[in-house]
Design a protein around this motif. Structure first.
Motif, PDB file in Angstrom:
ATOM      1  N   MET A   1     -14.137 -19.038  16.954  1.00 25.70           N
ATOM      2  CA  MET A   1     -12.822 -18.689  16.474  1.00 25.70           C
ATOM      3  C   MET A   1     -12.242 -19.865  15.701  1.00 25.70           C
ATOM      4  O   MET A   1     -12.207 -20.990  16.174  1.00 25.70           O
ATOM      5  CB  MET A   1     -11.931 -18.352  17.674  1.00 25.70           C
ATOM      6  CG  MET A   1     -10.546 -17.957  17.295  1.00 25.70           C
ATOM      7  SD  MET A   1      -9.683 -17.425  18.777  1.00 25.70           S
ATOM      8  CE  MET A   1      -8.143 -18.180  18.504  1.00 25.70           C
ATOM      9  N   LYS A   2     -11.793 -19.614  14.486  1.00 23.34           N
ATOM     10  CA  LYS A   2     -11.246 -20.643  13.633  1.00 23.34           C
ATOM     11  C   LYS A   2      -9.755 -20.814  13.910  1.00 23.34           C
ATOM     12  O   LYS A   2      -9.014 -19.848  14.007  1.00 23.34           O
ATOM     13  CB  LYS A   2     -11.489 -20.289  12.167  1.00 23.34           C
ATOM     14  CG  LYS A   2     -11.067 -21.368  11.219  1.00 23.34           C
ATOM     15  CD  LYS A   2     -11.473 -21.038   9.794  1.00 23.34           C
ATOM     16  CE  LYS A   2     -11.018 -22.161   8.890  1.00 23.34           C
ATOM     17  NZ  LYS A   2     -11.399 -21.938   7.520  1.00 23.34           N
ATOM     18  N   VAL A   3      -9.325 -22.060  14.013  1.00 28.99           N
ATOM     19  CA  VAL A   3      -7.915 -22.362  14.257  1.00 28.99           C
ATOM     20  C   VAL A   3      -7.246 -22.621  12.923  1.00 28.99           C
ATOM     21  O   VAL A   3      -7.706 -23.437  12.132  1.00 28.99           O
ATOM     22  CB  VAL A   3      -7.773 -23.601  15.171  1.00 28.99           C
ATOM     23  CG1 VAL A   3      -6.316 -23.920  15.415  1.00 28.99           C
ATOM     24  CG2 VAL A   3      -8.509 -23.394  16.472  1.00 28.99           C
ATOM     25  N   GLY A   4      -6.131 -21.950  12.659  1.00 23.90           N
ATOM     26  CA  GLY A   4      -5.368 -22.160  11.433  1.00 23.90           C
ATOM     27  C   GLY A   4      -4.508 -23.401  11.533  1.00 23.90           C
ATOM     28  O   GLY A   4      -4.200 -23.890  12.622  1.00 23.90           O
ATOM     29  N   ARG A   5      -4.068 -23.907  10.396  1.00 27.66           N
ATOM     30  CA  ARG A   5      -3.262 -25.128  10.377  1.00 27.66           C
ATOM     31  C   ARG A   5      -1.947 -24.972  11.149  1.00 27.66           C
ATOM     32  O   ARG A   5      -1.485 -25.912  11.788  1.00 27.66           O
ATOM     33  CB  ARG A   5      -2.940 -25.511   8.925  1.00 27.66           C
ATOM     34  CG  ARG A   5      -4.122 -26.013   8.159  1.00 27.66           C
ATOM     35  CD  ARG A   5      -3.793 -26.297   6.686  1.00 27.66           C
ATOM     36  NE  ARG A   5      -2.533 -26.952   6.430  1.00 27.66           N
ATOM     37  CZ  ARG A   5      -2.330 -28.284   6.431  1.00 27.66           C
ATOM     38  NH1 ARG A   5      -3.348 -29.082   6.681  1.00 27.66           N
ATOM     39  NH2 ARG A   5      -1.156 -28.791   6.169  1.00 27.66           N
ATOM     40  N   ASN A   6      -1.331 -23.801  11.085  1.00 22.80           N
ATOM     41  CA  ASN A   6      -0.041 -23.594  11.734  1.00 22.80           C
ATOM     42  C   ASN A   6      -0.144 -22.964  13.121  1.00 22.80           C
ATOM     43  O   ASN A   6       0.871 -22.713  13.763  1.00 22.80           O
ATOM     44  CB  ASN A   6       0.865 -22.733  10.842  1.00 22.80           C
ATOM     45  CG  ASN A   6       1.302 -23.492   9.611  1.00 22.80           C
ATOM     46  OD1 ASN A   6       1.652 -24.658   9.696  1.00 22.80           O
ATOM     47  ND2 ASN A   6       1.252 -22.839   8.458  1.00 22.80           N
ATOM     48  N   ASP A   7      -1.362 -22.742  13.597  1.00 21.78           N
ATOM     49  CA  ASP A   7      -1.556 -22.194  14.947  1.00 21.78           C
ATOM     50  C   ASP A   7      -1.315 -23.289  15.988  1.00 21.78           C
ATOM     51  O   ASP A   7      -1.423 -24.475  15.679  1.00 21.78           O
ATOM     52  CB  ASP A   7      -2.973 -21.647  15.101  1.00 21.78           C
ATOM     53  CG  ASP A   7      -3.232 -20.427  14.237  1.00 21.78           C
ATOM     54  OD1 ASP A   7      -2.242 -19.795  13.818  1.00 21.78           O
ATOM     55  OD2 ASP A   7      -4.415 -20.133  13.982  1.00 21.78           O
ATOM     56  N   PRO A   8      -1.003 -22.901  17.217  1.00 17.52           N
ATOM     57  CA  PRO A   8      -0.891 -23.898  18.284  1.00 17.52           C
ATOM     58  C   PRO A   8      -2.224 -24.618  18.480  1.00 17.52           C
ATOM     59  O   PRO A   8      -3.292 -24.017  18.363  1.00 17.52           O
ATOM     60  CB  PRO A   8      -0.531 -23.086  19.520  1.00 17.52           C
ATOM     61  CG  PRO A   8      -0.031 -21.777  19.010  1.00 17.52           C
ATOM     62  CD  PRO A   8      -0.682 -21.552  17.685  1.00 17.52           C
TER      63      PRO A   8
END
Length: 76
Positions: A1-8
């Motif tokens: 799962m890729k984490v976005g820049r604005n995700d926690p």
């Protein structure tokens, strides 16, 4: 799962990913680039010194002559 820049941030700090672990990851990447660049420069300088020393080697010392009579080098 890729984490976005604005995700926690997945580390649990309750900060956004871009303010927490992404910043540390980018800093490490910059440090790696600097270290690799310095290593490359050192390698190139060493190669230049090696090539120049090979070119200057003529088989006998400069400003000296071999004495067959004494079996050693004499300064000119």
């Amino acid at each position: 799962m890729k984490v976005g820049r604005n995700d926690p941030c997945p580390c649990g700090s309750e900060k956004k990913y871009k303010q927490c672990c992404l910043k540390a990851k980018q800093d490490l990447s910059l440090q790696s680039k600097i270290i690799l660049s310095l290593g490359g420069v050192i390698l190139i300088v060493c190669l230049i010194l090696l090539v120049s020393s090979i070119r200057n080697y003529g088989g006998e010392p400069t400003n000296r002559v071999w004495s067959e009579e004494h079996q050693h080098w004499h300064n000119l």
